[in-house]
Design a protein around this motif. Structure first.
Motif, PDB file in Angstrom:
ATOM      1  N   HIS A  13       0.817  -1.227   0.000  1.00  0.00           N
ATOM      2  CA  HIS A  13       0.000   0.000   0.000  1.00  0.00           C
ATOM      3  C   HIS A  13       0.849   1.275   0.000  1.00  0.00           C
ATOM      4  CE1 HIS A  13      -3.412  -2.591   0.748  1.00  0.00           C
ATOM      5  NE2 HIS A  13      -2.792  -3.106   1.783  1.00  0.00           N
ATOM      6  N   VAL A  14       1.999   1.252  -0.658  1.00  0.00           N
ATOM      7  CA  VAL A  14       2.885   2.419  -0.676  1.00  0.00           C
ATOM      8  C   VAL A  14       2.273   3.557  -1.488  1.00  0.00           C
ATOM      9  CG1 VAL A  14       5.129   3.271  -1.439  1.00  0.00           C
ATOM     10  CG2 VAL A  14       4.973   1.104  -0.258  1.00  0.00           C
ATOM     11  N   ILE A  15       1.677   3.243  -2.631  1.00  0.00           N
ATOM     12  CA  ILE A  15       1.109   4.296  -3.482  1.00  0.00           C
ATOM     13  C   ILE A  15      -0.048   5.000  -2.769  1.00  0.00           C
ATOM     14  CG2 ILE A  15      -0.019   4.761  -5.690  1.00  0.00           C
ATOM     15  CD1 ILE A  15       2.912   3.960  -5.928  1.00  0.00           C
ATOM     16  N   ARG A  16      -0.930   4.229  -2.156  1.00  0.00           N
ATOM     17  CA  ARG A  16      -2.051   4.820  -1.419  1.00  0.00           C
ATOM     18  C   ARG A  16      -1.555   5.657  -0.245  1.00  0.00           C
ATOM     19  NH1 ARG A  16      -6.334   0.716   0.729  1.00  0.00           N
ATOM     20  NH2 ARG A  16      -6.292   0.188  -1.466  1.00  0.00           N
ATOM     21  N   SER A  17      -0.538   5.161   0.454  1.00  0.00           N
ATOM     22  CA  SER A  17       0.019   5.903   1.587  1.00  0.00           C
ATOM     23  C   SER A  17       0.696   7.186   1.129  1.00  0.00           C
ATOM     24  CB  SER A  17       1.025   5.035   2.336  1.00  0.00           C
ATOM     25  OG  SER A  17       0.407   3.889   2.841  1.00  0.00           O
ATOM     26  N   LEU A  18       1.401   7.117   0.010  1.00  0.00           N
ATOM     27  CA  LEU A  18       2.036   8.317  -0.520  1.00  0.00           C
ATOM     28  C   LEU A  18       0.995   9.353  -0.927  1.00  0.00           C
ATOM     29  CD1 LEU A  18       4.739   9.610  -1.269  1.00  0.00           C
ATOM     30  CD2 LEU A  18       4.501   8.588  -3.526  1.00  0.00           C
ATOM     31  N   PHE A  19      -0.090   8.904  -1.559  1.00  0.00           N
ATOM     32  CA  PHE A  19      -1.177   9.822  -1.923  1.00  0.00           C
ATOM     33  C   PHE A  19      -1.778  10.466  -0.682  1.00  0.00           C
ATOM     34  CE2 PHE A  19      -5.685  10.621  -2.706  1.00  0.00           C
ATOM     35  CZ  PHE A  19      -5.596  11.473  -3.790  1.00  0.00           C
ATOM     36  N   ASN A  20      -2.043   9.667   0.360  1.00  0.00           N
ATOM     37  CA  ASN A  20      -2.599  10.227   1.593  1.00  0.00           C
ATOM     38  C   ASN A  20      -1.605  11.163   2.279  1.00  0.00           C
ATOM     39  OD1 ASN A  20      -5.141   9.117   1.522  1.00  0.00           O
ATOM     40  ND2 ASN A  20      -4.524   7.262   2.582  1.00  0.00           N
ATOM     41  N   THR A  21      -0.327  10.874   2.177  1.00  0.00           N
ATOM     42  CA  THR A  21       0.674  11.752   2.776  1.00  0.00           C
ATOM     43  C   THR A  21       0.733  13.102   2.064  1.00  0.00           C
ATOM     44  OG1 THR A  21       1.998   9.868   3.452  1.00  0.00           O
ATOM     45  CG2 THR A  21       3.116  11.983   3.334  1.00  0.00           C
ATOM     46  N   LEU A  22       0.688  13.070   0.743  1.00  0.00           N
ATOM     47  CA  LEU A  22       0.834  14.317  -0.019  1.00  0.00           C
ATOM     48  C   LEU A  22      -0.443  15.144  -0.067  1.00  0.00           C
ATOM     49  CD1 LEU A  22       2.979  13.043  -3.003  1.00  0.00           C
ATOM     50  CD2 LEU A  22       3.727  14.326  -1.004  1.00  0.00           C
ATOM     51  N   PHE A  23      -1.597  14.499  -0.171  1.00  0.00           N
ATOM     52  CA  PHE A  23      -2.827  15.255  -0.409  1.00  0.00           C
ATOM     53  C   PHE A  23      -3.793  15.263   0.764  1.00  0.00           C
ATOM     54  CE2 PHE A  23      -1.462  13.877  -4.672  1.00  0.00           C
ATOM     55  CZ  PHE A  23      -1.207  15.135  -5.184  1.00  0.00           C
ATOM     56  N   MET A  24      -3.851  14.213   1.532  1.00  0.00           N
ATOM     57  CA  MET A  24      -4.843  14.136   2.608  1.00  0.00           C
ATOM     58  C   MET A  24      -4.169  13.694   3.887  1.00  0.00           C
ATOM     59  SD  MET A  24      -8.050  12.415   0.652  1.00  0.00           S
ATOM     60  CE  MET A  24      -7.218  10.934   0.180  1.00  0.00           C
ATOM     61  N   ASN A  25      -3.431  14.563   4.502  1.00  0.00           N
ATOM     62  CA  ASN A  25      -2.631  14.185   5.659  1.00  0.00           C
ATOM     63  C   ASN A  25      -3.271  14.683   6.947  1.00  0.00           C
ATOM     64  OD1 ASN A  25      -0.514  12.970   6.909  1.00  0.00           O
ATOM     65  ND2 ASN A  25       0.933  14.613   6.539  1.00  0.00           N
ATOM     66  N   SER A  26      -4.502  14.251   7.211  1.00  0.00           N
ATOM     67  CA  SER A  26      -5.162  14.686   8.435  1.00  0.00           C
ATOM     68  C   SER A  26      -4.588  13.929   9.625  1.00  0.00           C
ATOM     69  CB  SER A  26      -6.671  14.443   8.349  1.00  0.00           C
ATOM     70  OG  SER A  26      -6.933  13.066   8.273  1.00  0.00           O
ATOM     71  N   CYS A  27      -4.241  14.660  10.641  1.00  0.00           N
ATOM     72  CA  CYS A  27      -3.676  14.117  11.879  1.00  0.00           C
ATOM     73  C   CYS A  27      -2.422  13.286  11.617  1.00  0.00           C
ATOM     74  CB  CYS A  27      -4.709  13.274  12.616  1.00  0.00           C
ATOM     75  SG  CYS A  27      -6.212  14.161  13.032  1.00  0.00           S
ATOM     76  N   CYS A  28      -1.726  13.557  10.535  1.00  0.00           N
ATOM     77  CA  CYS A  28      -0.505  12.850  10.136  1.00  0.00           C
ATOM     78  C   CYS A  28      -0.721  11.360   9.925  1.00  0.00           C
ATOM     79  CB  CYS A  28       0.615  13.072  11.149  1.00  0.00           C
ATOM     80  SG  CYS A  28       1.182  14.769  11.171  1.00  0.00           S
ATOM     81  N   LEU A  29      -1.966  10.938   9.695  1.00  0.00           N
ATOM     82  CA  LEU A  29      -2.237   9.520   9.464  1.00  0.00           C
ATOM     83  C   LEU A  29      -1.616   9.041   8.156  1.00  0.00           C
ATOM     84  CD1 LEU A  29      -5.919   9.084  10.655  1.00  0.00           C
ATOM     85  CD2 LEU A  29      -3.843   8.319  11.766  1.00  0.00           C
TER      86      LEU A  29
END
Length: 89
Positions: A13-29
């Motif tokens: 799940h690296v791609i999904r995690s990278l997307f969440n890190t760059l665009f949707m990083n609520s509470c640093c999740l």
């Protein structure tokens, strides 16, 4: 003699995690999910598939929570200003 190669695929799940890190990083999740994804990838490269699956499962759960929280935040940031605008109109 038959050799059956049982290479099980463990998604990290690296791609999904990278997307969440760059665009949707609520509470640093998203960042935490990215860290677990990288741990999963490292464990998979070493050959420890059980721990790789555990880290991947944690990363997937964190990614889902990051997505849900971000959708709720977006909805609230759109609905609340519209309601305030309608009250003071």
């Amino acid at each position: 003699m038959i050799h059956i190669c049982s290479k099980t695929s463990v998604p990290d799940h690296v791609i999904r995690s990278l997307f969440n890190t760059l665009f949707m990083n609520s509470c640093c999740l998203g960042f935490i999910a990215f860290a677990y994804s990288m741990k999963s990838r490292d464990r998979k490269m070493v050959g420890d598939l059980i721990m790789a699956q555990a880290y991947a499962s944690t990363a997937k759960c964190l990614n889902i929570w990051a997505l849900v929280l971000d959708i709720l935040m977006i909805i609230l940031f759109i609905i609340i200003p519209v309601l305030i605008f309608q009250v003071y109109r």
